[in-house]
Design an enzyme around this catalytic site. Structure first.
Site, PDB file in Angstrom:
ATOM      1  NE  ARG A   1      -7.031  35.089  48.437  1.00 40.95           N
ATOM      2  CZ  ARG A   1      -6.335  35.786  49.437  1.00 40.95           C
ATOM      3  NH1 ARG A   1      -6.469  36.006  50.501  1.00 40.95           N
ATOM      4  NH2 ARG A   1      -5.388  36.772  48.752  1.00 40.95           N
TER       5      ARG A   1
ATOM      6  CG  ASP B   1      -9.151  36.519  57.701  1.00 42.86           C
ATOM      7  OD1 ASP B   1      -9.678  37.888  58.348  1.00 42.86           O
ATOM      8  OD2 ASP B   1      -8.058  37.728  57.494  1.00 42.86           O
TER       9      ASP B   1
ATOM     10  CD  GLU C   1     -12.754  37.680  51.326  1.00 41.62           C
ATOM     11  OE1 GLU C   1     -12.239  38.982  50.851  1.00 41.62           O
ATOM     12  OE2 GLU C   1     -11.655  36.643  51.802  1.00 41.62           O
TER      13      GLU C   1
ATOM     14  CG  HIS D   1      -9.099  38.981  53.396  1.00 37.82           C
ATOM     15  ND1 HIS D   1      -9.307  38.653  52.071  1.00 37.82           N
ATOM     16  CD2 HIS D   1      -8.080  39.335  53.802  1.00 37.82           C
ATOM     17  CE1 HIS D   1      -8.497  38.317  51.209  1.00 37.82           C
ATOM     18  NE2 HIS D   1      -7.016  38.553  51.942  1.00 37.82           N
TER      19      HIS D   1
END
Ligand code: NAI
Length: 335
Positions: A234, A258, A263, A295
């Site tokens: 995260r 990622d 986000e 992601h």
């Protein structure tokens, strides 16, 4: 029972439809769950959300008032839902914890190898017919020290893969895994030792109030200047401002992720026409030694199939009044 699937993406809907095989009445909407879209759950007893959805206290209260009883997450991470509030409102919540640790571990390795061997730079160069090698220097994985923070489902698979590369493995976890010590000679150490001794560091812990900004200015100060840091867990486990300073000050050699701290509102959609207003993310994307994917670690056929199966399995358990193996309780409290 009627199910509303928030943040439904075109590529996952066929997997969900197949797993459902018409036993539930399902509506798929692209909207993310938030204070404005909670109202769309009127008439639905169950909803399904993903990691970009915001199930905060206010949203959960609205959902309860609308008659929602069940929330099934199509993700392993559940930092975006206030479990304590959900319990207080009598909402049952379950995640999809083990849909494919391999998908995430393999994507972590893909990011690591691409960053190390400068695949993103090489790809850009050859597309403009530049076949030089001068910007493409990497290192062998063999005999490097791989430090991993979090040896749960994903971390354990990653240990197995990195052992295959011939890396020495240091790990940090609240609950050391004896099997990894016996099989792969993993040495469990404090996080500071990981920062000091590793050539590669991978973050694989959940986002909790303990891991929030775990990788801070202090952590970067301990790292070797040649270290590559990979984050597929995260975004907010890494302090983005500290990361940018570390990259500017050459305290680390590269970063691949990622995930990103903020986000929400950016990831899971195409912003290419209007651009983005997030300056730290723009700064990160401008570095050649930073590699960010949107992601996508879970985007494999196997993972999507398993997520879909688990989603309906969670609902089946609740409908039948049986214990749901993925139900999240008080012990899983996060931010
Ligand atoms: P897991 O629960 O199996 O393993 C997490 C490990 O972290 C456990 O061994 C736990 O003891 C350890 N841990 C927790 N708090 C810690 C702390 N403060 N210090 C040290 N160790 C700590 O979880 P899993 O399935 O391996 O997933 C890890 C995370 O990866 C998820 O929480 C999620 O945020 C992220 N993830 C990202 C995906 C993506 O698409 N990029 C997909 C799936 C998961």
């Amino acid at each position: 029972m009627k199910l509303l699937v928030y943040s439904a993406q075109d590529f996952e809907i066929p997997f969900l439809k197949k797993a459902n095989s018409s036993r539930y009445e399902v509506k798929y909407i692209p909207d993310a769950l938030d204070t404005n879209t909670a109202i769309k759950a009127v008439g639905f007893e169950a909803i399904s959300i993903f990691s970009g959805d915001d199930a905060c206290l206010v949203v959960l209260e609205k959902l309860r008032d609308l008659g929602v009883k069940y929330i099934t997450l199509r993700s392993a991470g559940y930092n975006n839902i206030q479990i304590k509030a959900a319990k207080r409102f009598g909402l049952k919540v379950a995640n999809a914890p083990d849909y494919s640790p391999h998908a995430i571990a393999e994507h972590t390795v893909a990011l690591l190898l691409a960053l190390n061997r400068k695949i993103h730079i090489a790809d850009r160069q050859v597309r403009s017919y530049n076949f030089e090698q001068k910007n493409l220097l990497g290192f062998d994985m063999l005999n490097k020290t791989f430090g991993i923070i979090g040896t749960g489902r994903i971390g354990s698979v990653l240990v197995q893969i990195m052992n295959g590369f011939g890396c020495k493995i240091l790990a940090h976890d609240l609950l050391p895994n004896k099997k990894l010590v016996e099989r792969y000679g993993v040495e469990y150490v404090d996080s500071e030792v990981i920062y000091e001794r590793s050539d590669i560091i991978s973050i694989n812990v959940p986002l909790t109030n303990k891991t929030h900004y775990m990788v801070s200015t202090e952590a970067f100060a301990l790292m070797k200047p040649e270290v590559l840091l990979i984050n597929t867990a995260r975004g907010a486990i890494v302090d983005t401002k500290a990361l940018i300073k570390a990259l500017d000050g050459k305290k680390i050699a590269g970063y691949a992720a990622d995930v990103y701290e903020k986000e929400k509102g950016i990831f899971f959609k195409d912003n290419s026409a209007q651009g983005i207003a997030d300056d730290p993310l723009k700064t990160l994307l401008a570095y050649d030694n930073v590699l960010i994917t949107p992601h996508q670690a879970y985007v494999t056929k196997e993972a999507l199939n398993n997520i879909a199966e688990i989603t309906f399995e969670n609902l089946d358990s609740w409908v039948k009044g049986e214990p749901c193996r993925n139900e999240l309780g008080y012990e899983t409290l996060v931010l």
